[in-house]
Design a protein around this motif. Structure first.
Motif, PDB file in Angstrom:
ATOM      1  N   TYR A 255      11.729  49.435   4.042  1.00  0.00           N
ATOM      2  CA  TYR A 255      13.014  49.376   3.360  1.00  0.00           C
ATOM      3  C   TYR A 255      13.414  50.755   2.838  1.00  0.00           C
ATOM      4  O   TYR A 255      13.966  50.904   1.753  1.00  0.00           O
ATOM      5  N   GLY A 256      13.110  51.784   3.618  1.00  0.00           N
ATOM      6  CA  GLY A 256      13.512  53.133   3.255  1.00  0.00           C
ATOM      7  C   GLY A 256      12.632  53.806   2.228  1.00  0.00           C
ATOM      8  O   GLY A 256      12.928  54.918   1.803  1.00  0.00           O
ATOM      9  N   CYS A 257      11.550  53.174   1.792  1.00  0.00           N
ATOM     10  CA  CYS A 257      10.685  53.731   0.750  1.00  0.00           C
ATOM     11  C   CYS A 257       9.319  54.118   1.319  1.00  0.00           C
ATOM     12  O   CYS A 257       8.729  53.344   2.056  1.00  0.00           O
ATOM     13  N   PRO A 258       8.814  55.297   0.961  1.00  0.00           N
ATOM     14  CA  PRO A 258       7.469  55.679   1.399  1.00  0.00           C
ATOM     15  C   PRO A 258       6.411  54.872   0.653  1.00  0.00           C
ATOM     16  O   PRO A 258       6.620  54.461  -0.494  1.00  0.00           O
ATOM     17  N   PHE A 259       5.284  54.636   1.285  1.00  0.00           N
ATOM     18  CA  PHE A 259       4.205  53.893   0.638  1.00  0.00           C
ATOM     19  C   PHE A 259       2.863  54.511   1.012  1.00  0.00           C
ATOM     20  O   PHE A 259       2.762  55.268   1.980  1.00  0.00           O
ATOM     21  N   SER A 260       1.835  54.199   0.244  1.00  0.00           N
ATOM     22  CA  SER A 260       0.482  54.685   0.517  1.00  0.00           C
ATOM     23  C   SER A 260      -0.437  53.499   0.783  1.00  0.00           C
ATOM     24  O   SER A 260      -0.194  52.390   0.295  1.00  0.00           O
ATOM     25  N   VAL A 261      -1.495  53.737   1.568  1.00  0.00           N
ATOM     26  CA  VAL A 261      -2.440  52.680   1.935  1.00  0.00           C
ATOM     27  C   VAL A 261      -3.859  53.159   1.646  1.00  0.00           C
ATOM     28  O   VAL A 261      -4.208  54.297   1.963  1.00  0.00           O
ATOM     29  N   ASP A 262      -4.670  52.299   1.033  1.00  0.00           N
ATOM     30  CA  ASP A 262      -6.058  52.642   0.773  1.00  0.00           C
ATOM     31  C   ASP A 262      -6.881  51.363   0.660  1.00  0.00           C
ATOM     32  O   ASP A 262      -6.327  50.264   0.553  1.00  0.00           O
ATOM     33  N   TRP A 263      -8.206  51.537   0.672  1.00  0.00           N
ATOM     34  CA  TRP A 263      -9.082  50.394   0.427  1.00  0.00           C
ATOM     35  C   TRP A 263      -8.965  49.970  -1.027  1.00  0.00           C
ATOM     36  O   TRP A 263      -8.716  50.791  -1.903  1.00  0.00           O
ATOM     37  N   LEU A 264      -9.158  48.687  -1.290  1.00  0.00           N
ATOM     38  CA  LEU A 264      -9.118  48.175  -2.658  1.00  0.00           C
ATOM     39  C   LEU A 264     -10.346  48.674  -3.419  1.00  0.00           C
ATOM     40  O   LEU A 264     -11.483  48.435  -3.018  1.00  0.00           O
ATOM     41  N   LYS A 265     -10.088  49.391  -4.537  1.00  0.00           N
ATOM     42  CA  LYS A 265     -11.183  49.913  -5.347  1.00  0.00           C
ATOM     43  C   LYS A 265     -11.757  48.814  -6.244  1.00  0.00           C
ATOM     44  O   LYS A 265     -11.039  47.902  -6.668  1.00  0.00           O
ATOM     45  N   PRO A 266     -13.059  48.902  -6.573  1.00  0.00           N
ATOM     46  CA  PRO A 266     -13.684  47.869  -7.422  1.00  0.00           C
ATOM     47  C   PRO A 266     -12.990  47.685  -8.767  1.00  0.00           C
ATOM     48  O   PRO A 266     -12.875  46.563  -9.261  1.00  0.00           O
ATOM     49  N   GLN A 267     -12.491  48.814  -9.363  1.00  0.00           N
ATOM     50  CA  GLN A 267     -11.839  48.703 -10.667  1.00  0.00           C
ATOM     51  C   GLN A 267     -10.571  47.844 -10.578  1.00  0.00           C
ATOM     52  O   GLN A 267     -10.321  47.002 -11.449  1.00  0.00           O
TER      53      GLN A 267
END
Length: 359
Positions: free
Chosen positions: A229-241
């Protein structure tokens, strides 16, 4: 260049990915992947031939399957994979696989590789049972695989959860699921929460059916347009915290998109009383999605004057197109009227998917 070609041809017999670093304007600077650790590579090649072993290199890892192609074996349950690290970089599967098969038959062995053909120092071994994985940890953790080099073996975490941050708040769970299913496979659950990094942005925690599907999804999302939808996003593994916060219920509820110009009274009295195509046009302007481009194909008439059609609608700043099919009563319509009426139906479907009209 003839010497270059000869080296590449010699390297191909070992099945490695070749990459030349020779540049004509830099004479004397040659780096050949096949020249790195050649003796051990030749030993591995000989071992694979003698034992009829097939190693498949995919996305920076070399995979060994414990069963021949076409042999159907049910995937082992969670907890059957072990993580191996502190592996000397010049050691390959001809030493590792026989070692790890001393405690049980392997379902799969994955050795992480560098471009130069050395290993990256870690691997994953999956067994058929949890008991075999446990034996591998007990017997092989601290094993001296080379003089002065002891490997570490422990239970693999087999991460299956990703976090996407920076999502626009117009994306509700239904719309996000639809968008992600176009890009990835194997999604089990999606949970939305407010982002703590940006105002009016959300995060999504995605749980996949397996680590493999999660890893492929992460790769696909990282290599894509990185826009929703026109917005940048980031992807990562789910951290334990963050996982702990989610389980304890301390993550904030997701932001909800409520634009001033599209209050409930405006929706009922003005906007949706007219053209859905025009309404979608205005919304796309407000959200900076770019104007939608309609591709409509009529598939032929049905009974009682019904006409079936398929559609694909793209928006410049929306990475996933809207697609589907619908029916239209077109018995007494001209071709131009058929197209306009189909556009209205398509725009109505998109407004429902965007959440501006109840589905």
């Amino acid at each position: 260049m003839s010497a270059c070609r000869e080296k590449m041809e010699r390297g191909e017999q070992y099945g490695w990915i070749m990459r030349s670093c020779v540049q004509e304007d830099l004479p004397g600077e040659e780096v050949w992947i096949t020249s790195v650790n050649r003796q051990n590579k030749e030993a591995l090649s000989q071992w694979t031939k003698e034992n009829n072993v097939i190693l498949q290199q995919i996305n920076g890892q070399r995979i060994y399957r414990g069963y021949p192609a076409g042999f159907v074996v049910e995937a082992p349950p969670f907890g059957t994979e072990v993580y191996i690290c502190s592996i000397p970089q010049e050691i390959y599967e001809d030493k590792l696989i026989p070692l790890f098969e001393t405690v049980g038959r392997l379902f799969e062995f994955r050795l992480m590789m560098t471009f130069s053909g050395l290993n990256r120092g870690f691997a994953y071994a999956r067994y058929l049972t949890k008991r075999q994985a446990g034996l591998a940890i007990c017997r092989l953790n601290g094993y001296e695989i080379q003089i002065g080099c002891k490997i570490l073996v422990c239970r693999s975490t087999e991460k299956c959860e990703l976090v996407i941050d920076g999502l626009p708040c117009i994306l509700d769970q239904s719309a996000l699921t639809s968008a992600l299913c176009e890009i990835t496979a194997g999604i089990e659950t999606i949970s939305l929460f407010a982002s703590h990094l940006a105002d009016m942005k959300n995060i999504a925690i995605l749980k996949y059916n397996s680590h493999k599907e999660a890893a492929l999804a992460k790769k696909s999302l990282c290599e894509g347009s990185r826009l929703l939808y026109g917005c940048p996003f980031s992807v990562d593994w789910l951290k334990p915290q963050m996982k702990q916060k989610m389980q304890s219920g301390t993550l904030r509820q997701p932001h909800v998109y409520r634009p001033e110009k599209w209050s409930s009274s405006v929706r009922q009295d003005k906007a949706f009383a007219g053209s859905c195509v025009y309404t979608l046009h205005i919304i796309c302007e407000q959200m900076k999605l770019g104007q939608p481009s309609y591709q409509i194909q009529f598939l032929g008439p049905g009974s009682c004057g019904w006409i079936r059609f398929s559609y694909v609608v793209t928006m410049p700043n929306h990475s996933v197109p809207f697609s589907g099919s619908d029916w239209l009563v077109g018995e007494y319509l001209t071709p131009g009227e058929e197209y306009q009426n189909a556009k209205e139906k398509v725009a109505l479907q998109i407004l429902k998917k965007l959440g501006f009209i109840p589905g």
